[in-house]
Motif scaffolding. Structure first.
Motif, PDB file in Angstrom:
ATOM      1  N   MET A  20       0.890  -1.294  -0.085  1.00 47.27           N
ATOM      2  CA  MET A  20       0.147  -0.186   0.297  1.00 47.27           C
ATOM      3  C   MET A  20       1.084   1.316   0.100  1.00 47.27           C
ATOM      4  O   MET A  20       2.364   1.573   0.841  1.00 47.27           O
ATOM      5  CB  MET A  20      -0.675  -0.261   1.369  1.00 47.27           C
ATOM      6  CG  MET A  20      -2.058   0.657   1.099  1.00 47.27           C
ATOM      7  SD  MET A  20      -3.108   1.530   3.189  1.00 47.27           S
ATOM      8  CE  MET A  20      -3.374  -0.038   2.882  1.00 47.27           C
ATOM      9  N   THR A  21       1.020   1.757  -1.238  1.00 48.33           N
ATOM     10  CA  THR A  21       1.645   3.167  -1.060  1.00 48.33           C
ATOM     11  C   THR A  21       0.748   4.568  -0.830  1.00 48.33           C
ATOM     12  O   THR A  21       0.583   4.884   0.391  1.00 48.33           O
ATOM     13  CB  THR A  21       1.840   3.521  -2.432  1.00 48.33           C
ATOM     14  OG1 THR A  21       3.341   2.300  -2.565  1.00 48.33           O
ATOM     15  CG2 THR A  21       3.543   4.435  -2.165  1.00 48.33           C
ATOM     16  N   THR A  22      -0.138   5.303  -2.169  1.00 47.46           N
ATOM     17  CA  THR A  22      -1.262   5.765  -2.203  1.00 47.46           C
ATOM     18  C   THR A  22      -2.316   6.166  -1.602  1.00 47.46           C
ATOM     19  O   THR A  22      -3.294   6.456  -1.140  1.00 47.46           O
ATOM     20  CB  THR A  22      -0.620   6.887  -2.642  1.00 47.46           C
ATOM     21  OG1 THR A  22      -1.016   6.479  -4.220  1.00 47.46           O
ATOM     22  CG2 THR A  22       0.649   7.595  -3.135  1.00 47.46           C
ATOM     23  N   GLY A  23      -2.690   4.151  -2.373  1.00 47.04           N
ATOM     24  CA  GLY A  23      -4.205   4.256  -1.813  1.00 47.04           C
ATOM     25  C   GLY A  23      -5.038   4.398  -2.775  1.00 47.04           C
ATOM     26  O   GLY A  23      -6.069   3.768  -3.173  1.00 47.04           O
ATOM     27  N   ALA A  24      -4.074   4.873  -4.609  1.00 48.81           N
ATOM     28  CA  ALA A  24      -4.705   4.856  -5.361  1.00 48.81           C
ATOM     29  C   ALA A  24      -5.256   4.035  -6.262  1.00 48.81           C
ATOM     30  O   ALA A  24      -6.969   4.117  -6.576  1.00 48.81           O
ATOM     31  CB  ALA A  24      -4.112   5.795  -6.578  1.00 48.81           C
ATOM     32  N   THR A  25      -4.804   2.799  -6.209  1.00 48.72           N
ATOM     33  CA  THR A  25      -4.902   1.753  -6.910  1.00 48.72           C
ATOM     34  C   THR A  25      -5.949   0.494  -6.094  1.00 48.72           C
ATOM     35  O   THR A  25      -7.356   0.845  -6.298  1.00 48.72           O
ATOM     36  CB  THR A  25      -3.806   0.145  -6.683  1.00 48.72           C
ATOM     37  OG1 THR A  25      -2.810   0.970  -7.886  1.00 48.72           O
ATOM     38  CG2 THR A  25      -4.222  -0.873  -7.326  1.00 48.72           C
ATOM     39  N   LEU A  26      -5.875   1.065  -3.919  1.00 53.09           N
ATOM     40  CA  LEU A  26      -7.395   0.077  -3.764  1.00 53.09           C
ATOM     41  C   LEU A  26      -8.480   1.569  -3.888  1.00 53.09           C
ATOM     42  O   LEU A  26      -9.368   0.471  -3.728  1.00 53.09           O
ATOM     43  CB  LEU A  26      -6.273   0.092  -2.315  1.00 53.09           C
ATOM     44  CG  LEU A  26      -5.263  -0.454  -1.797  1.00 53.09           C
ATOM     45  CD1 LEU A  26      -4.615  -0.937  -0.797  1.00 53.09           C
ATOM     46  CD2 LEU A  26      -5.671  -2.219  -2.218  1.00 53.09           C
ATOM     47  N   SER A  27      -7.786   2.302  -4.003  1.00 55.65           N
ATOM     48  CA  SER A  27      -9.062   3.507  -4.054  1.00 55.65           C
ATOM     49  C   SER A  27      -9.936   3.027  -5.302  1.00 55.65           C
ATOM     50  O   SER A  27     -11.468   2.665  -5.519  1.00 55.65           O
ATOM     51  CB  SER A  27      -8.753   4.716  -3.833  1.00 55.65           C
ATOM     52  OG  SER A  27      -8.366   5.074  -2.626  1.00 55.65           O
ATOM     53  N   ALA A  28      -9.252   2.460  -6.657  1.00 62.60           N
ATOM     54  CA  ALA A  28     -10.125   2.436  -7.366  1.00 62.60           C
ATOM     55  C   ALA A  28     -10.802   1.405  -7.260  1.00 62.60           C
ATOM     56  O   ALA A  28     -12.278   0.795  -7.861  1.00 62.60           O
ATOM     57  CB  ALA A  28      -8.814   1.985  -8.616  1.00 62.60           C
ATOM     58  N   CYS A  29     -10.051   0.149  -6.845  1.00 66.63           N
ATOM     59  CA  CYS A  29     -10.856  -1.244  -6.284  1.00 66.63           C
ATOM     60  C   CYS A  29     -12.027  -0.871  -5.592  1.00 66.63           C
ATOM     61  O   CYS A  29     -13.579  -1.685  -5.802  1.00 66.63           O
ATOM     62  CB  CYS A  29     -10.251  -2.471  -5.871  1.00 66.63           C
ATOM     63  SG  CYS A  29      -8.648  -2.958  -6.639  1.00 66.63           S
TER      64      CYS A  29
END
Length: 255
Positions: A219-228
């Motif tokens: 987990m870095t900025t959370g951009a990918t997890l936010s999109a998911c």
């Protein structure tokens, strides 16, 4: 007969024979260890495990319990809350986790999966209730073809076996390829990931009404997890939490 159907005594005997023929080595540094798939004492001592107090939204460690405040939420998450409910990570993403995660992603070191999943299970224990559905962060098909496997899916499957949780490894898809995000800052990552991840056709029914946990390696900025998370909530998920093996902290988030 597969390995898992063998009697326990037979498996233990087989493991002893293999350890004699091929002495086990530490997954972090290669030093001799007593059991395969583990770290030596020196490498264990290097791990910065994320334990309380930490932000319950993004898993960023706090310097003290007083700094956490009553909400256990960091200033960044209080100002701009992530779309998921709870976030957990097992360890700070520094030198040793890199030596475990990067070879898994890029050098076929899939033997690291079980070790990392054990740390995931510990970190995620308090969000694993209510019969969650584990969903890995997807790879674009071109990247999946190059790597031959999705490391997040391997982690989700291993975690599912350890905890008994359901796993839907192909719940999400990445129809649009994005450039590597490692060198992008927070704003650039968010822009690149907007609309880049969706629910795979035919999977919405398995997601609707479920408490979903998105699984990733870092987990870095959370951009990918936010999109998911946005995709899963749009498909009717009752709740979405996120878990990662490692959390990039401080300056690492900006790199």
């Amino acid at each position: 007969m597969n390995h898992h159907s063998l009697p326990p005594w037979w498996r233990r005997a087989g493991e002893r024979i293999l350890d004699t023929l091929f002495p086990p080595h530490c997954l972090g540094c290669g030093a001799a260890v007593t059991r395969a798939g583990h770290l030596c004492g020196n490498c264990v001592a290097q791990l910065q495990l994320i334990t309380a107090p930490f932000c319950h939204r993004c898993a960023q460690p706090f310097t003290s319990r007083a700094a956490a405040g009553p909400a256990m939420t960091c200033a960044s998450c209080a100002k701009d809350p992530p779309p998921w409910r709870e976030g957990r990570a097992a360890m700070v993403y520094d030198d040793l986790p890199r030596r475990l995660i990067l070879p898994l992603k890029y050098a076929d070191r899939t033997e690291n999966v079980r070790l990392l999943a054990r740390y995931l299970a510990i970190a995620a224990a308090d969000v694993m209730g209510d019969a969650p559905l584990l969903v890995p962060v997807p790879l674009h098909r071109r990247r999946l073809f190059t790597r031959r496997y999705n490391q997040a899916a391997l982690l989700a499957r291993a975690l599912g076996r350890m905890t008994g949780a359901d796993v839907l490894p192909d719940a999400l898809e990445r129809p649009r390829a994005t450039p590597p995000l490692e060198s992008a800052g927070r704003a650039r990552r968010q822009a690149l990931m907007r609309g880049a991840i969706g629910v795979r056709p035919g999977r919405a029914g398995a997601i609707a009404g479920r408490n979903v946990i998105v699984v990733d390696d870092v987990m870095t900025t959370g951009a990918t997890l936010s999109a998911c998370t946005h995709a899963l909530l749009a498909a009717g998920a009752a709740r979405v939490d996120v878990i990662a093996v490692a959390r990039a902290c401080g300056q690492q988030e900006q790199q």
